[in-house]
Design an enzyme around this catalytic site. Structure first.
Site, PDB file in Angstrom:
ATOM      1  N   ASP A 147       0.835  -1.201   0.000  1.00 55.05           N
ATOM      2  CA  ASP A 147       0.000   0.000   0.000  1.00 55.05           C
ATOM      3  C   ASP A 147       0.864   1.243   0.000  1.00 55.05           C
ATOM      4  O   ASP A 147       2.089   1.163   0.062  1.00 55.05           O
ATOM      5  CB  ASP A 147      -0.867   0.002   1.277  1.00 55.05           C
ATOM      6  CG  ASP A 147      -0.009   0.049   2.543  1.00 55.05           C
ATOM      7  OD1 ASP A 147       1.110  -0.522   2.518  1.00 55.05           O
ATOM      8  OD2 ASP A 147      -0.436   0.644   3.547  1.00 55.05           O
ATOM      9  N   CYS A 304       3.974  -6.413  39.092  1.00 53.69           N
ATOM     10  CA  CYS A 304       4.320  -6.997  37.795  1.00 53.69           C
ATOM     11  C   CYS A 304       4.948  -8.385  37.960  1.00 53.69           C
ATOM     12  O   CYS A 304       5.812  -8.593  38.806  1.00 53.69           O
ATOM     13  CB  CYS A 304       5.273  -6.073  37.045  1.00 53.69           C
ATOM     14  SG  CYS A 304       5.701  -6.691  35.406  1.00 53.69           S
ATOM     15  N   CYS A 306       6.654 -10.004  35.606  1.00 49.64           N
ATOM     16  CA  CYS A 306       7.686 -10.266  34.589  1.00 49.64           C
ATOM     17  C   CYS A 306       8.994 -10.706  35.251  1.00 49.64           C
ATOM     18  O   CYS A 306       9.211 -10.481  36.447  1.00 49.64           O
ATOM     19  CB  CYS A 306       7.897  -9.050  33.692  1.00 49.64           C
ATOM     20  SG  CYS A 306       9.072  -7.827  34.305  1.00 49.64           S
ATOM     21  N   CYS A 309      10.886  -7.734  36.980  1.00 50.60           N
ATOM     22  CA  CYS A 309      10.340  -7.249  38.255  1.00 50.60           C
ATOM     23  C   CYS A 309      10.432  -8.290  39.364  1.00 50.60           C
ATOM     24  O   CYS A 309      10.491  -7.938  40.535  1.00 50.60           O
ATOM     25  CB  CYS A 309       8.909  -6.768  38.070  1.00 50.60           C
ATOM     26  SG  CYS A 309       8.836  -5.273  37.068  1.00 50.60           S
ATOM     27  N   HIS A 335      10.439  -6.159  30.554  1.00 54.11           N
ATOM     28  CA  HIS A 335       9.354  -5.575  31.345  1.00 54.11           C
ATOM     29  C   HIS A 335       8.316  -4.889  30.454  1.00 54.11           C
ATOM     30  O   HIS A 335       7.115  -5.110  30.603  1.00 54.11           O
ATOM     31  CB  HIS A 335       9.875  -4.571  32.380  1.00 54.11           C
ATOM     32  CG  HIS A 335       8.774  -3.762  32.975  1.00 54.11           C
ATOM     33  ND1 HIS A 335       7.960  -4.227  33.987  1.00 54.11           N
ATOM     34  CD2 HIS A 335       8.276  -2.539  32.617  1.00 54.11           C
ATOM     35  CE1 HIS A 335       7.022  -3.331  34.238  1.00 54.11           C
ATOM     36  NE2 HIS A 335       7.193  -2.299  33.421  1.00 54.11           N
TER      37      HIS A 335
HETATM   38  N1  GUN Z   1       2.697   0.639   9.500  1.00 54.64           N
HETATM   39  C1  GUN Z   1       2.132   1.720  10.089  1.00 54.64           C
HETATM   40  N2  GUN Z   1       1.268   2.323   9.243  1.00 54.64           N
HETATM   41  C2  GUN Z   1       1.289   1.616   8.090  1.00 54.64           C
HETATM   42  C3  GUN Z   1       0.610   1.750   6.827  1.00 54.64           C
HETATM   43  O1  GUN Z   1      -0.197   2.655   6.598  1.00 54.64           O
HETATM   44  N3  GUN Z   1       0.915   0.817   5.870  1.00 54.64           N
HETATM   45  C4  GUN Z   1       1.803  -0.211   6.099  1.00 54.64           C
HETATM   46  N4  GUN Z   1       2.046  -1.077   5.123  1.00 54.64           N
HETATM   47  N5  GUN Z   1       2.448  -0.340   7.269  1.00 54.64           N
HETATM   48  C5  GUN Z   1       2.188   0.553   8.244  1.00 54.64           C
HETATM   49 ZN    ZN Z   2       7.907  -6.023  35.101  1.00 52.35          ZN
END
Ligand code: GUN
Ligand code: ZN
Length: 369
Positions: A147, A304, A306, A309, A335
């Site tokens: 795109d 947390c 994790c 932590c 984390h």
């Molecule tokens: N990552 C963040 N926004 C977009 C986007 O509009 N198109 C594509 N391919 N990756 C993205």
């Molecule tokens: Zn953590």
């Protein structure tokens, strides 16, 4: 279809939904956050560590892997799963974003995009067909259509032309597919224009994609505008396919995205800020380099669960940053990712047990941006 979205529960007051996403590498829970592993590694972590914290699908980038080491080589290694030894889900971005956000020389033609490599300046070409083939070589469970991510702000005529080209490219991606054992998501564009978002959503939703992504957001617009765009886009998307908001990953935006019907997110935020010394917490952010943690022998967050932590103090982590020790990056990355993955699990549980609104109110009561 190899990717199937199963709706499990819906919040009664908002668009929030809990579901299951069935993929060739397992069934995963939504809403979901996907850690970013641009160059076939989630920076500083091993696959075992990712599994331990409950990561489900991770992201790879066609742009980077196409340039180095090459998608043909990764195909030979058994695909991205085999190459990096990751057994769960992989989603790859098509390069349609990185071509525009990285480097400065590119020419957009109907056939595709000519650009120069960020590595060595060499001439390169990506198109719907090239990006689809590259992602089939990578063997990602979910490939993304190629795109154009429209910059913000963009004038109406440019946004319209670009959005219509993205639809034509989406049709070419569908035609270029040869693997029936892997899925592909389409991407809605349209800039910040209501009628273009509607047109794009209807066109992309009419194609046989396995899920729908919303692109062109989190590109510098105010949060309110992003939320508004989501509100007038998701109503045109099918309820039986997963919706993925690309490039969004702060807790506030994840929560507000889920509120508006989004199921999947990805962002470099948690991993990138970890390398700058920032830990994500329920009240916002903590700068681990701050002098006030010098003799603070409590964990980043008391509750947390994790690895970081449960085993290390703020004072120790601060020391590691001050001494420029590499373990600092790893501990805070662990984390931050755990924090976001747990945040999504808690959000999902609240949608299922009917307390999502309370969850949202509690979040905003303590969170400071
Ligand atoms: N990552 C963040 N926004 C977009 C986007 O509009 N198109 C594509 N391919 N990756 C993205
Ligand atoms: Zn953590």
């Amino acid at each position: 279809m190899v990717i199937n979205y199963e709706l499990i529960a819906q919040d009664s007051k908002t668009g929030a939904r809990a579901g299951l996403l069935h993929t060739p590498h397992g069934t995963f829970t939504t809403p979901m956050f996907m850690p970013v592993g641009t160059r076939a590694t989630v920076k500083t972590l091993s696959p075992d560590e990712l599994t331990m914290m409950g990561a489900q699908i991770i992201l790879g980038n066609t742009y980077h892997l196409f340039l180095r080491p090459g998608t043909e080589l990764i195909k030979e290694a058994g695909g991205l799963h085999g190459f990096m030894n990751w057994k769960k889900g992989i989603l790859t971005d098509s390069g349609g974003f990185q071509v525009f956000s990285l480097g400065n020389t590119r020419t957009i033609k109907e056939e595709g995009v000519y650009f120069r490599s960020i590595l060595d300046g060499s001439k390169q070409f990506l198109s719907p067909e090239v990006a689809t083939k590259a992602q089939e070589d990578l063997g990602s469970d979910i490939a993304m259509a190629f795109d154009e991510c429209i910059p913000y702000p963009a004038d109406y005529n440019y946004a319209k032309k670009s959005t219509e080209r993205t639809t034509r490219w989406a049709e070419r991606c569908i035609k270029a597919r040869t693997r029936s054992d892997r899925g592909m998501f389409g991407i809605v564009q349209g800039g910040m224009y209501k009628d273009l978002r509607k047109q794009s959503a209807l066109e992309i939703a009419s194609l046989p994609f396995d899920g729908i992504a919303i692109g062109g957001l989190s590109v510098g617009e105010p949060h309110d505008i992003m939320y508004e765009v989501l509100e007038y886009t998701t109503p045109y998307l099918p309820v039986n396919k997963a919706r993925y908001l690309m490039g969004v990953g702060t807790p506030d935006c994840l929560l507000e995205g889920v509120t508006r019907g989004i199921d999947m997110f990805d962002c470099v935020f948690p991993t990138r800020v970890a390398r700058n010394g920032m830990a994500m917490v329920h009240t916002g952010r903590m700068n681990m380099k701050n002098k006030k943690y010098e003799k603070d022998f409590s964990p980043i967050e008391e509750e947390c669960q994790c690895y970081t932590c449960k085993n290390f103090t703020r004072a120790y982590i601060r020391h590691l940053y001050k001494a420029e020790e590499l373990l600092a990056f790893r501990l805070v990355t662990i984390h931050n990712l755990f924090f976001l993955l747990q945040f999504m699990r808690d959000m999902r549980a609240s949608i299922i047990n009917g307390s999502f609104t309370v969850f949202r109110e509690n979040f905003w009561a303590e969170y400071a941006k």
